[in-house]
Design an enzyme around this catalytic site. Structure first.
Site, PDB file in Angstrom:
ATOM      1  N   GLY A  46       0.784  -1.237   0.000  1.00  0.00           N
ATOM      2  CA  GLY A  46       0.000   0.000   0.000  1.00  0.00           C
ATOM      3  C   GLY A  46       0.814   1.284   0.000  1.00  0.00           C
ATOM      4  CD  GLU A 101       1.684   1.048   6.870  1.00  0.00           C
ATOM      5  OE1 GLU A 101       1.456   1.229   5.668  1.00  0.00           O
ATOM      6  OE2 GLU A 101       1.233   0.079   7.483  1.00  0.00           O
ATOM      7  CG  ASP A 102      -1.052   1.858   3.371  1.00  0.00           C
ATOM      8  OD1 ASP A 102      -0.831   1.656   4.584  1.00  0.00           O
ATOM      9  OD2 ASP A 102      -1.514   0.969   2.626  1.00  0.00           O
ATOM     10  CG  ASP A 105      -7.967   1.063  11.202  1.00  0.00           C
ATOM     11  OD1 ASP A 105      -8.497   1.823  12.023  1.00  0.00           O
ATOM     12  OD2 ASP A 105      -8.586   0.129  10.656  1.00  0.00           O
ATOM     13  CG  ASP A 162      -5.570  -3.511  -1.180  1.00  0.00           C
ATOM     14  OD1 ASP A 162      -5.080  -3.010  -0.147  1.00  0.00           O
ATOM     15  OD2 ASP A 162      -5.904  -4.698  -1.248  1.00  0.00           O
TER      16      ASP A 162
HETATM   17  P1  IMP Z   1      -3.736  -1.473  11.316  1.00  0.00           P
HETATM   18  O1  IMP Z   1      -2.798  -2.550  11.746  1.00  0.00           O
HETATM   19  O2  IMP Z   1      -5.143  -1.696  11.845  1.00  0.00           O
HETATM   20  O3  IMP Z   1      -3.233  -0.081  11.637  1.00  0.00           O
HETATM   21  O4  IMP Z   1      -3.925  -1.638   9.749  1.00  0.00           O
HETATM   22  C1  IMP Z   1      -3.120  -0.970   8.853  1.00  0.00           C
HETATM   23  C2  IMP Z   1      -3.177  -1.611   7.491  1.00  0.00           C
HETATM   24  O5  IMP Z   1      -4.500  -2.047   7.171  1.00  0.00           O
HETATM   25  C3  IMP Z   1      -2.833  -0.599   6.423  1.00  0.00           C
HETATM   26  O6  IMP Z   1      -1.457  -0.599   6.140  1.00  0.00           O
HETATM   27  C4  IMP Z   1      -3.660  -1.069   5.238  1.00  0.00           C
HETATM   28  O7  IMP Z   1      -2.959  -2.042   4.498  1.00  0.00           O
HETATM   29  C5  IMP Z   1      -4.879  -1.711   5.857  1.00  0.00           C
HETATM   30  N1  IMP Z   1      -6.020  -0.783   5.922  1.00  0.00           N
HETATM   31  C6  IMP Z   1      -6.567  -0.222   7.034  1.00  0.00           C
HETATM   32  N2  IMP Z   1      -7.593   0.581   6.725  1.00  0.00           N
HETATM   33  C7  IMP Z   1      -7.705   0.547   5.381  1.00  0.00           C
HETATM   34  C8  IMP Z   1      -8.596   1.212   4.431  1.00  0.00           C
HETATM   35  O8  IMP Z   1      -9.508   1.993   4.769  1.00  0.00           O
HETATM   36  N3  IMP Z   1      -8.378   0.935   3.127  1.00  0.00           N
HETATM   37  C9  IMP Z   1      -7.396   0.103   2.694  1.00  0.00           C
HETATM   38  N4  IMP Z   1      -6.551  -0.522   3.540  1.00  0.00           N
HETATM   39  C10 IMP Z   1      -6.702  -0.309   4.861  1.00  0.00           C
HETATM   40 MG    MG Z   2      -0.468  -1.498   4.428  1.00  0.00          MG
END
Ligand code: IMP
Ligand code: MG
Length: 182
Positions: A46, A101-102, A105, A162
């Protein structure tokens, strides 16, 4: 105004808005890392689009490397499971590492990654995220030093992000139409 993909309900951040965010971040990072041994580490897949733009907005000499971890499957929900699919090729010991990072969350992916990378003894370790789902009542497991912009708690695609490997090439960030999930 760019033409909208038929699966996209709304454009959250346009190409122009993204370009100015990246320019601002690049200038700030160039300033903060003057004279440092900067290594940008992007999380595949991403973050590649953001990485490509951000590295060109930074004036300082720098190195880049990539890591791949899995935290999400093909769906929209976090599995909470993180594993390294591809490790770094370069040694980060004593260097100033900035994870690119993209989207941040839950931050579970980055928390794991930072713990892993800090064991390799970098001089510093920080996070630059393009988007931060920094919404009421949601606490991310890590605190990013640089943020492109805050993002509502919707599932967003484009600019590298994505849904089931689609939409990464959209030049803007948009919210998917609900029927696309069904
Ligand atoms: P975390 O571990 O919950 O912070 O998730 C982060 C990863 O989840 C990101 O690097 C993305 O690959 C994916 N992700 C979280 N939210 C989204 C979204 O709204 N669209 C696309 N990918 C997401
Ligand atoms: Mg990612």
């Amino acid at each position: 105004m760019e033409t909208m993909h038929p699966d996209v309900e709304e454009i959250l951040f346009s190409q122009e808005e993204i370009a100015s965010m990246v320019k601002r971040l690049g200038a700030q990072i160039s300033e903060d890392y003057k004279g440092k041994d900067l290594v940008l580490i992007a999380v595949l897949r991403g973050a590649v689009v953001f990485m490509g733009d951000l590295m060109r907005a930074i004036d300082n000499p720098l190195a880049i490397d990539f890591m791949a971890v899995s935290s999400y499957g093909d769906g929209a929900k976090s599995s909470g499971v993180v594993r390294i699919i591809k490790d770094l090729d370069i040694d980060i010991k004593g260097r100033d590492v900035l994870i690119v990072e993209d989207i941040l969350d839950s931050g579970l992916t980055l928390k794991y990654l930072m713990k892993n990378l800090s064991s390799r003894k970098p001089a510093s370790l920080e996070v630059c995220t393009f988007l931060w789902k920094d919404v009421e009542g949601k606490q991310a497991a890590v605190n990013p030093k640089y943020v492109g912009t805050h993002c509502p708690d919707a599932f967003v695609v484009g600019y590298g992000l994505d849904f089931a490997e689609h939409y990464r090439n959209l030049p803007y960030v948009g919210v998917l139409k609900p029927e696309v999930y069904a």
